[in-house]
Design a protein around this motif. Structure first.
Motif, mmCIF file in Angstrom:
data_model
loop_
_atom_site.group_PDB
_atom_site.id
_atom_site.type_symbol
_atom_site.label_atom_id
_atom_site.label_comp_id
_atom_site.label_asym_id
_atom_site.label_seq_id
_atom_site.Cartn_x
_atom_site.Cartn_y
_atom_site.Cartn_z
ATOM 1 N N VAL A 192 15.479 -45.619 -13.852
ATOM 2 C CA VAL A 192 15.243 -44.436 -13.003
ATOM 3 C C VAL A 192 16.297 -43.331 -13.193
ATOM 4 O O VAL A 192 15.936 -42.186 -13.476
ATOM 5 N N ALA A 215 10.719 -40.580 -12.873
ATOM 6 C CA ALA A 215 12.083 -40.570 -12.328
ATOM 7 C C ALA A 215 12.078 -40.537 -10.805
ATOM 8 O O ALA A 215 13.139 -40.603 -10.182
ATOM 9 N N LEU A 216 10.897 -40.449 -10.205
ATOM 10 C CA LEU A 216 10.719 -40.545 -8.753
ATOM 11 C C LEU A 216 11.425 -39.443 -7.969
ATOM 12 O O LEU A 216 11.523 -39.522 -6.750
ATOM 13 N N GLY A 217 11.932 -38.416 -8.630
ATOM 14 C CA GLY A 217 12.677 -37.397 -7.907
ATOM 15 C C GLY A 217 14.128 -37.805 -7.675
ATOM 16 O O GLY A 217 14.783 -37.340 -6.746
ATOM 17 N N TRP A 218 14.636 -38.653 -8.539
ATOM 18 C CA TRP A 218 16.032 -39.109 -8.443
ATOM 19 C C TRP A 218 16.980 -37.924 -8.565
ATOM 20 O O TRP A 218 16.810 -37.062 -9.408
ATOM 21 N N ARG A 219 17.992 -37.861 -7.681
ATOM 22 C CA ARG A 219 18.935 -36.763 -7.814
ATOM 23 C C ARG A 219 20.383 -37.230 -7.729
ATOM 24 O O ARG A 219 21.268 -36.486 -7.319
ATOM 25 N N GLY A 220 20.610 -38.472 -8.124
ATOM 26 C CA GLY A 220 21.978 -38.967 -8.275
ATOM 27 C C GLY A 220 22.812 -38.890 -7.019
ATOM 28 O O GLY A 220 24.040 -38.834 -7.083
ATOM 29 N N SER A 221 22.170 -38.869 -5.875
ATOM 30 C CA SER A 221 22.910 -38.774 -4.626
ATOM 31 C C SER A 221 23.631 -40.094 -4.365
ATOM 32 O O SER A 221 23.116 -41.166 -4.681
ATOM 33 N N GLN A 224 21.816 -42.529 -2.444
ATOM 34 C CA GLN A 224 20.815 -43.234 -3.251
ATOM 35 C C GLN A 224 21.475 -44.270 -4.160
ATOM 36 O O GLN A 224 20.978 -45.381 -4.288
ATOM 37 N N ALA B 51 27.008 -36.578 -1.972
ATOM 38 C CA ALA B 51 27.650 -36.351 -3.271
ATOM 39 C C ALA B 51 26.655 -36.739 -4.347
ATOM 40 O O ALA B 51 25.887 -37.676 -4.165
ATOM 41 N N HIS B 52 26.656 -35.994 -5.462
ATOM 42 C CA HIS B 52 25.701 -36.267 -6.540
ATOM 43 C C HIS B 52 26.475 -36.465 -7.833
ATOM 44 O O HIS B 52 27.280 -35.622 -8.205
ATOM 45 N N ARG B 141 10.350 -38.623 -4.207
ATOM 46 C CA ARG B 141 10.283 -37.293 -3.609
ATOM 47 C C ARG B 141 10.596 -36.277 -4.693
ATOM 48 O O ARG B 141 11.748 -36.155 -5.116
ATOM 49 N N HIS B 142 9.572 -35.583 -5.156
ATOM 50 C CA HIS B 142 9.717 -34.724 -6.334
ATOM 51 C C HIS B 142 10.012 -33.263 -5.990
ATOM 52 O O HIS B 142 10.154 -32.441 -6.873
#
Lengths: 461, 196
Positions: A192, A215-221, A224, B51-52, B141-142
């Motif tokens: 992912v 990628a399911l909307g992954w944003r490396g938060s 998450q 944080a990302h 969530r896109h």
């Protein structure tokens, strides 16, 4: 990049870890993203098309063999009395075995905090999934009436018939299909964050949509990452006993029978060690090519091959020990049938298969006691191919030599596979290599986010 | 709601109305700076922030003041559930739906049912891990507002970010931006959209 091949692996030491570095060459965050994304984003080399074409032709061979099988019935195969279990089960056990290294490298080494696994785990997991796909074909098609394969599933049907849960063959259905499912889940979860990386780099709309979707909307938060890492750890924890159980259950197919040569308690650990042995050999075979073709020398270093060679040495020695113990127990049990089965195995009509197995599986990996051998790519490739051949012969020896001279000398026979047996087996390689060739082109074959995590500058302090 | 803001860089000393914005996104160079910036944001009392990073920076949950993930409970419950379903299925089939006596063994000869029970338990646990991960991290969530930022595209590559939502009670527009700069942010930008 060529540095990796020339320098001895211990020459450079990571200043923080006090260990040889896991990543050589362009070891920056950006450099790793670039290296891994290159095969996905560039036009593939001609060799890739050649390999794909060969794999697709082999795959069509599989299609033809299966179509002819369904039309004509399993009489086209060499299975007959007394060898009622021939190539289909040999190939099934062979492919399930290949599939074991992926989960071992991924899950077991993850739990043991072996961080060198990060450069090879993605490829190994993909290999597992494709090998399990190949494996599942054989029990599916060998049942004679493949359109009734759903009888193996515990679903209500109009005949009020249910599967027999006391049968190890039934355990096998559950073990292998659940192993396949869990391997896919584990592989996908690991993918992912990397799919998100590829999505963010995508130049075309279709790529952005496709990679974005998966990628399911992954944003490396980090919120998450926290759930992700916990889920990954727990999946690894579940996959570890699973991988041991799957090949144990496969061995129960044999061990719960009354047949000399099969009816032994050593089978579960012996099968598991053999499976890991053949699987690691396949990983080495594939990685040698990927490393050269896709310029991954900085990520897949000699250190990785050194460690995998040690794994092969260990599991190969366990397998060799098990071969010896089988003979010891046959003698020590005082059971004349058991003794005959093993003398017949080593010196009977199939002695050629037995000694191919011993030379490939027991003798050839002993080279890896020497560091020079462990870091010699050409030698590694040759030995790993030998091991794969040897492990196929191991399953052949177990299945065929135990059956071909059964309790009644009047029914003794000599099993010979037919052309269709051979073509189906070759065809399964077509499926495996087609899937693998597509995988290296369209998915990141090294776990980008994990490799970044092992760089010295990834530590926050 | 004011007119939607586009993702724009905030020049020094420019007051910006933040009604209608999702929040601010601050960019950092390396995990070390990010780690200490997270400690700063945590100590300032923010709650709706994140944080990302391109990879899991270990220990960051401490700097952010986050609790451990509850995904383990999903795995435990669904794993035990899977094992229970597996054993129940075999009991039901063997004793009432299709009872067969095999070499005089009892109909519910449970030791023979252990392998399938174990496999079903693992399947349940694995499904629990995936479902737990997806539901706890609110994926898929896109359409998240952060995706409007072009700089944010490097979060999977080599950049590190902190996002603070405008909904946060402590959020004070320019003062928050200044705080992020003081914490070492290379670049701060407004993100449009009402987020949730």
């Amino acid at each position: 990049m060529a540095v990796a091949d020339i320098e001895p692996i211990t020459a450079r030491i990571d200043p923080i870890e006090q260990r040889p570095p896991l990543v050589l060459g362009d070891a920056t965050f950006r450099g790793i993203t670039e290296t891994v994304s290159r095969p996905i984003e560039w036009k593939p080399p001609v060799g890739w098309y050649v390999v794909l074409a060969i794999s697709l032709s082999l795959l069509s061979l599989l299609g033809v063999s299966i179509a002819w099988l369904f039309w004509e019935g399993i009489g086209i195969w060499g299975n007959n009395v007394p060898v009622g279990w021939g190539f289909p089960i040999v190939n099934f056990v062979f492919w399930v075995g290949i599939g074991h290294a992926g989960t071992l490298i991924s899950a077991v080494l993850f739990l043991f905090r072996q961080r060198w696994r990060t450069s090879i785990n993605r490829t190994a997991e993909a290999m597992t999934i494709f090998a399990v796909m190949c494996a599942l074909i054989f029990p599916g098609i060998h049942i004679g009436r493949p359109w009734l394969a759903y009888w193996m599933l515990p679903i209500p049907n109009q005949m009020a018939m249910w599967p027999q849960f006391r049968s190890p063959l039934m355990w096998d259905v559950f073990a292998v299909s659940i192993y396949g499912t869990v391997s896919v889940l584990f592989w996908y979860l690991g993918l992912v964050p990397d799919l998100a990386t590829v999505r963010d780099r995508a130049k075309t709309r279709i790529r952005r949509l496709l990679y974005g979707f998966f990628a399911l909307g992954w944003r490396g938060s980090h919120r998450q990452w926290l759930h992700y890492e916990r889920a990954y750890l727990l999946l690894a924890g579940l996959a570890t006993p699973l991988v041991l159980s799957v090949h144990s259950v496969v061995s129960f197919d044999f061990a719960t029978s009354q047949l000399p040569g099969w009816h032994t308690t050593i089978f579960p650990p012996y099968f598991v060690a053999g499976a890991i042995f053949s699987g690691v050999a396949m990983v080495v075979t594939l990685m040698v090519f990927c490393r050269v073709v896709f310029k991954l020398k900085g990520l897949v270093t000699l250190l990785h091959f050194d460690r995998m060679a040690k794994l092969m040495l260990l599991t190969g020695s366990i397998v060799g020990f098990a071969y010896g113990i089988e003979f010891f127990i046959a003698w020590y049990s005082g059971n004349p049938y058991e003794q005959f089965a093993f003398i017949n195995r080593a010196f009977g009509p199939y002695a050629w298969a037995y000694w191919i197995m011993v030379s490939c599986n027991v003798i050839s990996p002993q080279l890896f006691w020497f560091r020079k051998a462990r870091t010699n790519i050409v030698l590694l490739l040759i030995v790993s191919i030998f091991i794969n051949i040897g492990m196929w012969f191991e399953r052949f020896v177990i299945v065929v030599t135990s059956l071909h001279r059964d309790f009644l000398p009047s029914s003794w026979g000599y099993y010979v596979p037919t052309l269709w047996d051979t073509l189906t087996f070759l065809g399964s390689f077509g499926l495996f290599f087609t899937m693998f060739t597509l995988f290296v082109r369209f998915l990141p074959m090294v776990a980008i986010s994990e490799v970044k995590g092992v760089l010295p500058e990834a530590k926050p302090h | 709601m004011t007119a939607p803001l586009t993702a724009q860089t905030v020049a020094d000393d420019t007051p910006v109305a933040f009604g209608g914005a999702y929040g601010v996104l601050a960019e950092f160079d390396d995990p070390g700076t990010l780690y200490h910036a997270c400690e700063g944001v945590r100590d300032a009392g923010f709650s709706a922030w994140d944080a990302h990073t391109p990879f899991p920076v270990h220990g960051l949950e401490k700097a952010m003041g986050l609790k451990a993930s509850p995904v383990g409970w999903f795995v435990l419950i669904m794993g035990l559930g899977g094992a229970a379903v597996g054993m129940h299925m075999q009991w039901l089939v063997s004793t009432s739906l299709y009872p067969l006596v095999i070499s005089g063994k009892p109909l519910f000869s449970w030791p023979a049912f252990v392998p399938i029970m174990f496999e079903c338990g693992v399947l349940g646990g694995a499904a629990g891990a995936i479902l737990g991960f997806l539901s706890m991290s609110k994926l898929p969530r896109h359409h998240h507002p952060l995706f409007t930022s072009e700089r944010f595209e490097r979060v999977g590559d080599d950049r590190f970010f902190i996002s603070i939502e405008a909904d946060d009670a402590k959020f004070q527009g320019d003062e928050t931006i200044q705080m992020l700069r003081d914490l070492g942010a290379q670049h701060v930008e407004w993100i449009d959209g009402d987020g949730r």
